[in-house]
Design a protein around this motif. Sequence first.
Motif, short mmCIF file in Angstrom:
data_model
loop_
_atom_site.label_atom_id
_atom_site.label_comp_id
_atom_site.label_asym_id
_atom_site.label_seq_id
_atom_site.Cartn_x
_atom_site.Cartn_y
_atom_site.Cartn_z
N ALA A 166 0.80 -1.17 0.06
CA ALA A 166 0.12 -0.02 -0.08
C ALA A 166 0.91 1.31 0.07
O ALA A 166 1.93 1.25 0.58
N SER A 167 0.36 2.21 -0.67
CA SER A 167 1.26 3.34 -0.50
C SER A 167 0.28 4.46 -0.46
O SER A 167 -0.86 4.74 -0.93
N LEU A 168 0.93 5.89 -0.15
CA LEU A 168 -0.18 6.72 0.15
C LEU A 168 0.62 7.88 -0.51
O LEU A 168 1.63 8.27 -0.35
N ASN A 169 -0.29 8.53 -1.48
CA ASN A 169 0.07 9.37 -2.36
C ASN A 169 -1.17 10.68 -2.67
O ASN A 169 -2.17 10.26 -3.19
N ASN A 170 -0.75 11.87 -2.31
CA ASN A 170 -1.69 12.88 -2.56
C ASN A 170 -3.13 12.56 -1.62
O ASN A 170 -4.12 12.71 -2.09
N ASN A 171 -2.83 12.05 -0.55
CA ASN A 171 -3.82 11.81 0.40
C ASN A 171 -4.85 10.76 -0.15
O ASN A 171 -6.00 10.68 0.23
N MET A 172 -4.54 9.95 -1.22
CA MET A 172 -4.88 8.81 -1.60
C MET A 172 -4.23 7.23 -1.24
O MET A 172 -2.91 7.41 -1.37
N LEU A 173 -5.02 6.37 -0.75
CA LEU A 173 -4.37 5.32 -0.48
C LEU A 173 -4.47 4.29 -1.68
O LEU A 173 -5.51 4.01 -2.13
N TYR A 174 -3.43 3.89 -2.18
CA TYR A 174 -3.31 2.84 -3.29
C TYR A 174 -3.13 1.42 -2.89
O TYR A 174 -1.87 1.40 -2.14
N PHE A 175 -3.49 0.47 -3.23
CA PHE A 175 -3.30 -0.84 -2.87
C PHE A 175 -2.70 -1.89 -4.13
O PHE A 175 -3.01 -1.54 -5.22
N GLY A 176 -1.60 -2.37 -3.97
CA GLY A 176 -1.09 -3.28 -5.10
C GLY A 176 -1.75 -4.45 -5.08
O GLY A 176 -2.73 -4.90 -4.56
N GLU A 177 -1.19 -5.50 -5.99
CA GLU A 177 -1.65 -6.79 -6.21
C GLU A 177 -1.41 -7.55 -5.07
O GLU A 177 -0.38 -7.39 -4.13
N VAL A 178 -2.39 -8.36 -4.67
CA VAL A 178 -2.36 -9.44 -3.73
C VAL A 178 -1.43 -10.66 -4.00
O VAL A 178 -1.74 -11.31 -5.00
#
Length: 89
Positions: free
Chosen positions: A23-35
């Motif tokens: 998971a990464s936080l970029n511009n107040n958005m939380l993005y999840f990668g592949e499981v």
Amino acid sequence: MAKNTLIINPFNKEKDSGAYSCASLNNNMLYFGEVTRLHAKPVAKEACDPRMWGPLASGCGLLFLLLIVTICYCNRIRTRRCPHHYKRQ
């Protein structure tokens, strides 16, 4: 996105099995990668090598002997320093 690597060292096959995701936080958005799912079978535990017990027992015996010598030596010094120990009748 940049490629990241997760290294699990040491990998305990029973406890570390499961689902992993980044998971990464970029511009107040939380993005999840592949499981990614890791499944591993439990491995039988290996017995200790009998050659290990000899040096281990020898080291413990030596430490115990040094402890006894130290206690005797410290008791002798303490008795010498205390003059009231010599006044016993």
